[in-house]
Design a protein around this motif. Sequence first.
Motif, short mmCIF file in Angstrom:
data_model
loop_
_atom_site.label_atom_id
_atom_site.label_comp_id
_atom_site.label_asym_id
_atom_site.label_seq_id
_atom_site.Cartn_x
_atom_site.Cartn_y
_atom_site.Cartn_z
N THR A 43 33.80 9.66 128.18
CA THR A 43 34.09 10.77 129.08
C THR A 43 33.40 12.05 128.61
N THR A 44 33.40 12.27 127.31
CA THR A 44 32.73 13.46 126.78
C THR A 44 31.23 13.40 127.11
N LEU A 45 30.65 12.21 126.99
CA LEU A 45 29.22 12.05 127.34
C LEU A 45 28.99 12.42 128.81
N LEU A 46 29.80 11.85 129.70
CA LEU A 46 29.61 12.12 131.13
C LEU A 46 29.80 13.60 131.44
N ARG A 47 30.84 14.19 130.86
CA ARG A 47 31.13 15.60 131.16
C ARG A 47 30.04 16.51 130.59
N SER A 48 29.44 16.10 129.48
CA SER A 48 28.34 16.90 128.92
C SER A 48 27.10 16.80 129.81
N ILE A 49 26.89 15.62 130.38
CA ILE A 49 25.74 15.46 131.27
C ILE A 49 25.95 16.28 132.54
N ALA A 50 27.20 16.27 133.06
CA ALA A 50 27.49 17.01 134.31
C ALA A 50 27.57 18.51 134.09
N GLY A 51 27.69 18.94 132.82
CA GLY A 51 27.78 20.37 132.54
C GLY A 51 29.21 20.88 132.51
N ASP A 52 30.20 19.95 132.54
CA ASP A 52 31.61 20.36 132.44
C ASP A 52 32.02 20.59 130.99
N HIS A 53 31.23 20.06 130.08
CA HIS A 53 31.50 20.24 128.65
C HIS A 53 30.18 20.64 128.01
N ARG A 54 30.25 21.63 127.13
CA ARG A 54 28.99 22.14 126.56
C ARG A 54 28.45 21.18 125.49
N ALA A 55 27.21 20.77 125.65
CA ALA A 55 26.57 19.94 124.62
C ALA A 55 26.00 20.88 123.56
N GLU A 56 26.07 20.43 122.30
CA GLU A 56 25.54 21.27 121.20
C GLU A 56 24.05 21.09 121.04
N ALA A 57 23.59 19.92 121.38
CA ALA A 57 22.16 19.63 121.20
C ALA A 57 21.76 18.55 122.19
N GLY A 58 20.47 18.45 122.43
CA GLY A 58 19.94 17.42 123.30
C GLY A 58 19.55 17.98 124.66
N SER A 59 19.01 17.09 125.50
CA SER A 59 18.53 17.56 126.80
C SER A 59 18.96 16.63 127.93
N VAL A 60 19.08 17.24 129.11
CA VAL A 60 19.39 16.51 130.34
C VAL A 60 18.30 16.84 131.34
N ARG A 61 17.59 15.80 131.79
CA ARG A 61 16.55 16.02 132.80
C ARG A 61 16.90 15.22 134.05
N LEU A 62 16.72 15.87 135.19
CA LEU A 62 16.99 15.24 136.48
C LEU A 62 15.70 15.26 137.28
N SER A 63 15.22 14.09 137.66
CA SER A 63 13.93 13.95 138.37
C SER A 63 12.83 14.76 137.67
#
Length: 234
Positions: A43-63
């Motif tokens: 759940t933490t992974l999904l929420r970090s991807i959706a932006g509901d939980h702040r990720a400390e590091a890493g990247s999310v790219r969409l298209s």
Amino acid sequence: MSTLDIRDLQASHGQLRAVHGVSLSVKPGEMLFVLGANGAGKTTLLRSIAGDHRAEAGSVRLSGVDITGLAAHHRARSGLALVPEGRRLFPNMTVRENLALGRSTSREGPWTIEAIYEAFPNLAKLDHAPAGKLSGGEQQAVAIGRALMGDPVAIILDEVSLGLSPAAVDFAYDALKRVRDMGIALLVVEQDLNRALHTADDLMVMCEGHVTLHATPARTSLNALAAASFGHDE
Ligand code: ATP
């Protein structure tokens, strides 16, 4: 090119690191399942991807576009939809009213309520029913329809079959497969290993915030998935 591309995502709750540098990618029309025991970090992974939980590091790219710095509602406007655990429909509102709430004000897509009913004929019959009166599977299908109304390129879903009867799970999975056939990328958290093994294009198991297995269904087994859920090899 992948629709959703996650690199080295890391997220914590206070002192507890829940996601340790997870990477994954989902292509258009592909379903990636994330499996794992309670507390694995799904759940933490999904929420970090959706932006509901702040990720400390890493990247999310969409298209191909880096959306790591965007707030959740801007990620949604970019085409990333989240169907949370429990679906969060408004129980006293009708199916039509719940679907209408998903309409995007900023993305011009093909989705109208009528188009949703055409794609999911089973939902059309429930048009005026209060969402709270539907079965869990029907509610899950409404939540998926509501996500589509925002014209997403990727949908992430938490605990798809949790608390649903087998018939309700069938109903929800039928909706998911239709969405996959539309070319939308799906990232799905599931507890039911067997269901995932028979539906997924790609599978990932997490344990204590780490990816312990990543394989296609043809290259793994129920035993291997179960073993990886508890952090050891088969
Ligand atoms: P479940 O299937 O039980 O929802 P999960 O795989 O989705 O599990 P997470 O909910 O992401 O796992 O939890 C990962 C870790 O983070 C667990 O150790 C959990 O106790 C902890 N955790 C989750 N949410 C919080 C929170 N709001 N505050 C503190 N710790 C949390």
